[in-house]
Design an enzyme around this catalytic site. Structure first.
Site, PDB file in Angstrom:
ATOM      1  N   ASP A  79       0.890  -1.217  -0.002  1.00 52.35           N
ATOM      2  CA  ASP A  79      -0.132  -0.035   0.006  1.00 52.35           C
ATOM      3  C   ASP A  79       1.024   1.113  -0.027  1.00 52.35           C
ATOM      4  O   ASP A  79       2.142   1.267   0.309  1.00 52.35           O
ATOM      5  CB  ASP A  79      -0.971   0.085   1.150  1.00 52.35           C
ATOM      6  CG  ASP A  79      -2.041   0.810   1.183  1.00 52.35           C
ATOM      7  OD1 ASP A  79      -3.151   0.691   1.724  1.00 52.35           O
ATOM      8  OD2 ASP A  79      -2.171   1.677   0.109  1.00 52.35           O
TER       9      ASP A  79
HETATM   10  C1  GLC Z   1      -4.312   4.336  -0.313  1.00 53.98           C
HETATM   11  C2  GLC Z   1      -4.975   3.188   0.041  1.00 53.98           C
HETATM   12  C3  GLC Z   1      -5.220   2.205  -0.918  1.00 53.98           C
HETATM   13  C4  GLC Z   1      -4.874   3.030  -2.149  1.00 53.98           C
HETATM   14  C5  GLC Z   1      -3.171   3.510  -2.329  1.00 53.98           C
HETATM   15  C6  GLC Z   1      -3.118   4.274  -3.649  1.00 53.98           C
HETATM   16  O1  GLC Z   1      -3.690   4.711   1.102  1.00 53.98           O
HETATM   17  O2  GLC Z   1      -5.267   2.255   1.263  1.00 53.98           O
HETATM   18  O3  GLC Z   1      -6.327   1.448  -1.144  1.00 53.98           O
HETATM   19  O4  GLC Z   1      -5.023   2.170  -3.467  1.00 53.98           O
HETATM   20  O5  GLC Z   1      -3.243   3.956  -1.023  1.00 53.98           O
HETATM   21  O6  GLC Z   1      -3.847   5.285  -3.540  1.00 53.98           O
END
Ligand code: GLC
Length: 751
Positions: free
Chosen positions: A273
């Site tokens: 993430d």
């Molecule tokens: C965010 C989310 C994830 C997302 C990623 C990119 O913090 O937790 O679901 O795809 O970052 O934006």
């Protein structure tokens, strides 16, 4: 796109041929290097590409080069990999290095319904349509990886991101995620199923260390991910921010190496993430393949040259050169990235996609039509021949596609509920009253709704005006619920209360006292308290339905569409009805200090002591009567469920056949839900567990036979001691119903 790819390939062929095949590799018989020859198998091409890559090139493909892309290998013609949120639509383009908008004028997308709505259709074909459509939009925008769907289980109705997930039941989530993944990937775009795993809240999401027993992990929190991988064939998985057993989940030995890659045989990539990577050694050894979104030590956060300092960048390269890290692990990561490329941007036969098309708007509307849940209806709906309709509530006008976190979108058009109602009931006098003030904001990440929701009147006046107008209306439709602002249905923070915000209960009760034909439409991604449920003749659970929200709601209110949605979660009377009772259970209690980026952070220890008793499993166990049960949803017609028959055995598979008759005067759809009950077992089991369902569409008077097949897995529980699924011999019951609390037929059988 094709031209670009061919140029890449030709230039790569030229380079490889001109300077002799690197490493003396021979080209295939047709003069084309194996890694560029799509007549060869993917594995052959991966191995040949890997053999040609330098150490630096291998490391460079493992981490971001920008906010949403990782580098390719230009020398070999291997393209960059581009990723995009989100589960409900393709996020507008941001700048290379920043979260700010790139200011494109060609990235206004179709917003599809939130995944809780998709789940409420209980129709896997809607999932397939959804995945295909959103995959086409991702493909058209040249995204190789869609950062979705999310399949985390709704453990608490306070979770800010429940709207992005499929509800409280692992079986329903599993059945609905598989066709979504397949639909997306049919476009040559990888689905990146998230957030793996145990990311069931937003509060302390970066620092919560979840302690959960193995049986609960395997029976409740893993099944949907396993189905996405083993049945859906997911090409990517996103690690979650939180911890499990003391390890960050973006590099977690137990989850990523032991379970995902070894037990399940996952051959795709594990993507962190954004900002979920915290240590090079752990990232290398505990299963992370691609690092994104890190703001690394020693550098300004989001600095453009921070990518070289990513944990899987120079620190990894130096460790490889010094012998600290082995080449075998590196090559496994690179193989996974190469597979991602050959499945996506190196597949020159993949379709071209389409974007914000009428077909996608129609798909969004069709899914939304099937998602809306009619919770209660005492002779009010559908609205026919109305002369005067009053619409009350901020959610009738407020755009919901902007906000809520990374799933926020920039849409080509969003039809509000009020717009949909006015358009559909054009022969009626449709008036509007605000009723209450909620969130007047309308901007997220540089995208603005353009709405002016400012209001000069105070709450008392708003209420008075609404009640006065209601006295003169034939129908009153209150449209409220939650929204995408902080501590509502939004990423990064959980709800602070189970009740509706902004004193909506007061407004609803006041309207109920003067409006005999009152319809309450609750728009939310979570269960909410409904203290007025007995006072209101008609209640609809509506969702964040995206671009076609207003059309779908009007379709159902008017009876143009007969509602067929079923709740994917339980609606309890109060938060006390739910299993979470202690701080240890939620939001966790302070534990050790741990390095998080350049700072130290207090880890919050959280124990899922309720175990497998989540959602209706808990309500059944504690004999709590919900306001509306899991699986509940009414229709404008009526149905009769016949006596089921069964053939086969648990070993070879049992097929139940059950007739469903439309005993009413309008066409409609009913979902037969099959729950399995194992009353005599060596371990405590839920009273019932969903193990099958079939949605049947029927004309008035028509009868069809629904077939539901189960196998031994439907009888099994996870035996943590044996680390295996076990079905104990004995008596079982197959419970057939139209909700978890409306069981109408039972078949006893022995295994
Ligand atoms: C965010 C989310 C994830 C997302 C990623 C990119 O913090 O937790 O679901 O795809 O970052 O934006």
């Amino acid at each position: 796109m094709k031209t670009h790819l061919v140029c890449c390939i030709l230039s790569a062929v030229a380079v490889v041929t001109a300077c002799g095949n690197q490493n003396g590799k021979q080209a295939a018989g047709n003069g084309m290097p194996v890694f560029l020859d799509d007549s060869k198998t993917m594995d052959e091409r991966v191995e040949d590409a890997l053999s040609r890559m330098t150490l630096e090139e291998k490391v460079t493909v493992l981490h971001a080069q920008s906010k949403f892309s990782s580098a390719g290998v230009p020398r070999l013609g291997l393209p960059e990999v581009w990723m995009s949120d989100g589960p409900h639509g393709i996020r507008p383009e941001v700048l290379w290095d920043k979260w700010e908008q790139a200011g494109w004028t060609s990235d206004s997308c179709t917003a599809f319904p939130a995944l809780t709505a998709l789940s409420a259709t209980w129709n896997p074909e809607m999932s397939r349509l959804y995945g295909k459509s959103i995959g086409e939009e991702a493909r058209y925008r040249k995204k190789d990886v869609l950062l979705g769907p999310g399949v985390n289980i709704n453990r608490t109705p306070l979770n800010g991101r429940s709207f992005e997930y499929f509800g409280e039941d692992p079986y329903l989530t599993s059945r609905m995620v598989v066709p979504y993944v397949q639909g997306v990937q049919g476009n040559g775009v990888a689905a990146c199923v998230k957030h793996f795993a145990l990311n069931n809240q937003e509060t302390n999401r970066f620092t919560t260390d979840v302690n959960v027993d193995d049986r609960t992990l395997y029976e409740i929190y893993l099944p949907a991910f396993k189905a996405a991988v083993q049945e859906g064939g997911a090409w990517a998985i996103m690690g979650s921010y939180n911890l499990y057993k003391g390890q960050w989940n973006c590099h977690n030995q137990y989850l990523l190496n032991d379970i995902l890659k070894k037990e399940w045989g996952f051959d795709g990539v594990v993507v962190s993430d954004w900002g979920g990577t915290h240590d090079t050694k752990e990232a290398v050894e505990n299963g992370l393949d691609m690092e994104f979104g890190t703001w690394t030590d020693g550098l300004k956060s989001m600095a453009s040259n921070s990518y070289d300092s990513y944990y899987l960048a120079n620190p990894y390269l130096e460790g490889l050169k010094s012998g600290k890290y082995d080449m075998q692990t590196l090559d496994d990561k690179v193989r996974r990235v190469l597979r991602l490329m050959y499945r996506t941007n190196m597949d020159k036969n993949r379709p071209y996609g389409s974007f914000a098309s009428p077909e996608h708007a129609a798909a969004a509307r069709k899914i939304g039509d099937e998602a809306i849940v009619l919770l209660k209806n005492e002779g009010v709906l559908p609205i026919k021949d109305a002369k005067k309709i009053l619409v009350v509530g901020e959610n009738a006008i407020k755009m919901m596609t902007v906000g809520g976190g990374s799933s926020s979108l920039k849409v080509k058009k969003e039809y509000s509920p009020l717009e949909g109602i006015k358009e559909r009931f054009k022969d009626a006098d449709v008036e509007y009253e605000r009723g209450y003030i909620g969130d007047v904001g309308g901007e997220y990440n540089g995208v603005s709704t353009g709405q002016d929701l400012s209001e000069s009147r105070f709450a008392e006046q708003l209420l008075k005006d609404a009640v006065t107008a209601a006295k003169n209306a034939e129908y009153v439709i209150f449209i409220g619920g939650l929204n995408k602002s902080d501590h509502q249905d939004a990423e990064g923070a959980d709800r602070l209360s189970y009740s509706l915000p902004y004193s909506q209960d007061t407004v609803i009760e006041a309207l109920a006292s003067v409006a005999p034909k009152l319809v309450v439409v609750n728009i939310s991604g979570n269960a909410v308290a409904m203290p007025w449920a007995d006072m209101v003749p008609a209640i609809i659970q509506d969702w964040y339905l995206g671009s076609e929200a207003g059309h779908s709601l009007a379709d159902v209110l008017s009876g143009d569409v007969n509602p067929s949605g079923k709740l994917p979660f339980t609606i309890g009377a109060t938060l006390d009805d739910y299993p979470i009772k202690t701080a240890e259970q939620y939001p966790g209690v302070p534990g050790e200090e741990k390095r998080l980026g350049t700072n130290m952070a207090t880890i919050m220890n959280e124990t899922y002591s309720e175990g497998i008793f989540v959602g209706y499993r808990w309500f059944d166990k504690e004999k709590i009567t919900p306001v509306f049960p899991f699986g509940h949803g009414l229709s404008y017609t009526t149905f009769e469920i016949g006596e089921p028959s069964m053939v086969g055995s648990a070993e070879r598979g049992i097929t139940f056949k059950v007739s469903v008759k439309n005993t009413g005067s309008v066409a409609g759809a009913e979902t037969v839900e099959l729950y399995i009950s194992d009353a005599e077992c060596s371990v405590e089991r839920p009273e019932k567990e969903l193990k099958g369902f079939a949605k049947v569409f029927l004309e008035p008077g028509e009868t069809k036979v629904a077939e539901i097949t189960i196998d031994k897995s439907a009888l099994s529980f996870f035996d943590a001691g044996k680390h295996a699924w076990v079905a104990e011999k004995g008596d079982f019951q197959a419970l057939f119903g139209t909700s978890s609390r409306d069981i109408c037929r039972t078949v006893k059988f022995t295994y």
